[in-house]
Structure formats: C-alpha cells, structure tokens
Design a protein around this motif. Structure first.
Motif, PDB file in Angstrom:
ATOM      1  N   UNK A  41      45.248  49.345  24.466  1.00  0.00           N
ATOM      2  CA  UNK A  41      43.877  49.851  24.539  1.00  0.00           C
ATOM      3  C   UNK A  41      43.820  51.315  24.095  1.00  0.00           C
ATOM      4  N   UNK A  42      44.761  52.096  24.564  1.00  0.00           N
ATOM      5  CA  UNK A  42      44.786  53.522  24.217  1.00  0.00           C
ATOM      6  C   UNK A  42      45.003  53.718  22.726  1.00  0.00           C
ATOM      7  N   UNK A  43      45.950  52.965  22.159  1.00  0.00           N
ATOM      8  CA  UNK A  43      46.248  53.080  20.732  1.00  0.00           C
ATOM      9  C   UNK A  43      45.065  52.642  19.873  1.00  0.00           C
ATOM     10  N   UNK A  44      44.266  51.693  20.393  1.00  0.00           N
ATOM     11  CA  UNK A  44      43.117  51.188  19.642  1.00  0.00           C
ATOM     12  C   UNK A  44      41.876  52.053  19.817  1.00  0.00           C
ATOM     13  N   UNK A  45      41.984  53.115  20.592  1.00  0.00           N
ATOM     14  CA  UNK A  45      40.879  54.055  20.721  1.00  0.00           C
ATOM     15  C   UNK A  45      39.883  53.749  21.819  1.00  0.00           C
ATOM     16  N   UNK A  46      40.221  52.829  22.713  1.00  0.00           N
ATOM     17  CA  UNK A  46      39.336  52.541  23.838  1.00  0.00           C
ATOM     18  C   UNK A  46      39.499  53.612  24.921  1.00  0.00           C
ATOM     19  N   UNK A  47      38.423  53.872  25.637  1.00  0.00           N
ATOM     20  CA  UNK A  47      38.459  54.800  26.765  1.00  0.00           C
ATOM     21  C   UNK A  47      38.737  54.019  28.042  1.00  0.00           C
ATOM     22  N   UNK A  48      39.820  54.337  28.735  1.00  0.00           N
ATOM     23  CA  UNK A  48      40.195  53.615  29.949  1.00  0.00           C
ATOM     24  C   UNK A  48      39.585  54.267  31.186  1.00  0.00           C
ATOM     25  N   UNK A  49      39.172  53.438  32.129  1.00  0.00           N
ATOM     26  CA  UNK A  49      38.622  53.946  33.383  1.00  0.00           C
ATOM     27  C   UNK A  49      38.836  52.903  34.483  1.00  0.00           C
ATOM     28  N   UNK A  50      38.700  53.356  35.717  1.00  0.00           N
ATOM     29  CA  UNK A  50      38.805  52.474  36.889  1.00  0.00           C
ATOM     30  C   UNK A  50      40.063  51.611  36.871  1.00  0.00           C
ATOM     31  N   UNK A  51      41.198  52.229  36.587  1.00  0.00           N
ATOM     32  CA  UNK A  51      42.468  51.516  36.646  1.00  0.00           C
ATOM     33  C   UNK A  51      42.880  51.320  38.099  1.00  0.00           C
ATOM     34  N   UNK A  52      43.366  50.145  38.426  1.00  0.00           N
ATOM     35  CA  UNK A  52      43.835  49.861  39.775  1.00  0.00           C
ATOM     36  C   UNK A  52      45.172  49.151  39.703  1.00  0.00           C
ATOM     37  N   UNK A  53      46.125  49.638  40.490  1.00  0.00           N
ATOM     38  CA  UNK A  53      47.449  49.013  40.551  1.00  0.00           C
ATOM     39  C   UNK A  53      47.569  48.050  41.726  1.00  0.00           C
ATOM     40  N   UNK A  54      46.514  47.972  42.527  1.00  0.00           N
ATOM     41  CA  UNK A  54      46.506  47.035  43.660  1.00  0.00           C
ATOM     42  C   UNK A  54      45.045  46.799  44.043  1.00  0.00           C
ATOM     43  N   UNK A  55      44.387  45.973  43.280  1.00  0.00           N
ATOM     44  CA  UNK A  55      42.944  45.799  43.385  1.00  0.00           C
ATOM     45  C   UNK A  55      42.489  45.437  44.784  1.00  0.00           C
ATOM     46  N   UNK A  56      43.203  44.537  45.443  1.00  0.00           N
ATOM     47  CA  UNK A  56      42.748  44.037  46.735  1.00  0.00           C
ATOM     48  C   UNK A  56      42.934  45.044  47.869  1.00  0.00           C
ATOM     49  N   UNK A  57      43.630  46.146  47.577  1.00  0.00           N
ATOM     50  CA  UNK A  57      43.761  47.219  48.563  1.00  0.00           C
ATOM     51  C   UNK A  57      43.131  48.507  48.029  1.00  0.00           C
ATOM     52  N   UNK A  58      42.110  48.327  47.195  1.00  0.00           N
ATOM     53  CA  UNK A  58      41.384  49.464  46.645  1.00  0.00           C
ATOM     54  C   UNK A  58      39.956  49.441  47.191  1.00  0.00           C
ATOM     55  N   UNK A  59      39.149  50.413  46.776  1.00  0.00           N
ATOM     56  CA  UNK A  59      37.767  50.468  47.237  1.00  0.00           C
ATOM     57  C   UNK A  59      36.809  49.838  46.231  1.00  0.00           C
ATOM     58  N   UNK A  60      37.350  49.063  45.291  1.00  0.00           N
ATOM     59  CA  UNK A  60      36.504  48.415  44.295  1.00  0.00           C
ATOM     60  C   UNK A  60      35.627  47.356  44.964  1.00  0.00           C
ATOM     61  N   UNK A  61      34.332  47.354  44.640  1.00  0.00           N
ATOM     62  CA  UNK A  61      33.392  46.418  45.238  1.00  0.00           C
ATOM     63  C   UNK A  61      32.905  45.415  44.188  1.00  0.00           C
ATOM     64  N   UNK A  62      32.589  44.215  44.660  1.00  0.00           N
ATOM     65  CA  UNK A  62      31.999  43.222  43.778  1.00  0.00           C
ATOM     66  C   UNK A  62      32.998  42.357  43.041  1.00  0.00           C
ATOM     67  N   UNK A  63      34.257  42.393  43.429  1.00  0.00           N
ATOM     68  CA  UNK A  63      35.264  41.595  42.742  1.00  0.00           C
ATOM     69  C   UNK A  63      35.035  40.096  42.964  1.00  0.00           C
ATOM     70  N   UNK A  64      35.139  39.328  41.895  1.00  0.00           N
ATOM     71  CA  UNK A  64      35.067  37.868  41.977  1.00  0.00           C
ATOM     72  C   UNK A  64      36.483  37.338  41.844  1.00  0.00           C
TER      73      UNK A  64
END
Length: 223
Positions: A177-200
């Motif tokens: 993604x980085x090499x292709x020029x995309x902007x990365x955001x909201x990276x999570x290394x452990x989604x289920x123990x993060x504060x991310x809301x609305x996960x399906x």
C-alpha cells in the motif's frame, strides 16, 4: 483440494440468479479480456444513485449481508470466484430481503472489464488468502498489480479496508500500500482488543479470534 460440488447447485444458483450480475466471457486471458469493456450501469442495476462499495472475496456472505442491512442508503457489490461458495451468500442476502447487494462470480483480475473507473467508494478485503510462499506473492489481493486495478475503480479519496489474521501478509500489505502511494490510517495489530467500533465479524474472523489469534486491520486511502 477441490471443493465438492454442492447438491442441487445448478437449481440453487437458478433460484438466486437475479442477484448475480452477468460476467460471461469466453476469453480466459484476463489481459485480453480487458481489451473489450462490458461496463455495469450501477444506477440501472440498483435503481438509484447511492454510493457503491465492494467486497472482494465475500465467502459465505456474512459480512456483506450485515453491512448491507446496516447501510440501506448504500449499494454493494460482492465478489467471489467460487460458484459453490457464492450461492450460499446469495441465498443469505435473498432470505434477508436485501435489495442493495449484487454478486459477481469471478476472479478479481477481470473486474476492470465490468466496473467503471472511479465508481467505487470503498473496497473490503476480508481474510484474503495470504499465499505464504514468496513465489505466489503476485496472487495476494494486496499485491501492487491488484492495487493498480483497485485504484482505477476507486473514486478519488476512496478507501480499501483490510482484515487478516496473518501477520506476515499484513506486513506485506502495509509495504505494498505504501509503495503504491496509498495513505494508511487506523492500523490495528489486535482489532478485538482495540477501541475500534462497528466491526462486523466474518466467519473466518470468529474462528481465528476464538483460537486466540490477533486480528490485523488497516485502512488505505487513495490519494
């Protein structure tokens, strides 16, 4: 191992055919197939001009059915190359009475033949095959050859949301993604123990999470 053909598959597909977009093509070489476009008219397909999002590799359809139910003001295209699998996803959507989902049975390489440029708001890549052997890296759905295809389909500022249980695949994806020029955001290394809301939670996600494996997630924005 080849999946055994489901019992009554042909009749089951026929019963949900209104949900499956026609992508008939006799050309097996996708590079040649892309030379002649057969672009979909989403407004005609859905009967409205709502934003369109796409899941590539929808599996049994749990994610796309839940997403569509939560967002009736959006339209969704779900892609799955295995006919044996996509029929179950179609049946799930039909049973739920969702009219904002359509399916494509085919490989991601062929999508530019049918999807107009800059027509997709967001792409979801949930638990794609990681192809762990290096010599198969070009088959990973976050390889730069696929990212170029997605970039053409995405609107400016459109996003790709990825989830995986495979750390090495996640690291590979971040680099691509980085090499292709995309902007990365909201990276999570452990989604289920993060504060991310609305996960399906998808079918695979529940299986891996129940085994105690961390779920990796990222959002990549087209610049």
């Amino acid at each position: 191992m080849r999946m055994r053909k489901k019992k009554n598959l042909d009749s089951r597909v026929e019963a949900v055919t209104e949900y499956i977009l026609s992508t008939d093509s006799s050309e097996r070489d996708f590079n040649k197939a892309l030379e002649e476009k057969s672009l979909f008219d989403f407004e005609e397909i859905f009967g409205n001009n709502y934003p369109v999002q796409m899941e590539i590799g929808c599996g049994k359809g749990q994610f796309i059915a839940e997403l569509a139910a939560r967002n009736p003001e959006m339209n969704f295209i779900a892609v799955e190359k295995v006919r044996n699998v996509i029929v179950g996803a179609c049946e799930k959507v039909k049973k739920a009475g969702l009219d904002n989902v359509r399916f494509i049975c085919g490989a991601a390489e062929y999508l530019p033949k049918f999807i107009p440029e800059r027509s997709i708001d967001r792409i979801y890549l949930n638990f794609s095959c990681p192809y762990p052997k290096a010599r198969y890296a070009k088959h990973r759905l976050t390889h730069r050859r696929f990212l170029e295809l997605y970039s053409a389909m995405l609107k400016d500022g459109g996003e790709i949301h990825q989830k995986t249980d495979n750390m090495h695949f996640f690291e590979f994806s971040v680099e691509e993604f980085s090499a292709a020029g995309y902007e990365l955001k909201n990276l999570s290394l452990d989604l289920h123990h993060s504060d991310f809301e609305g996960n399906i939670v998808t079918e695979y996600e529940k299986r891996f999470s129940d085994l105690g494996q961390p779920i990796y997630r990222l959002e990549a924005r087209k610049r």
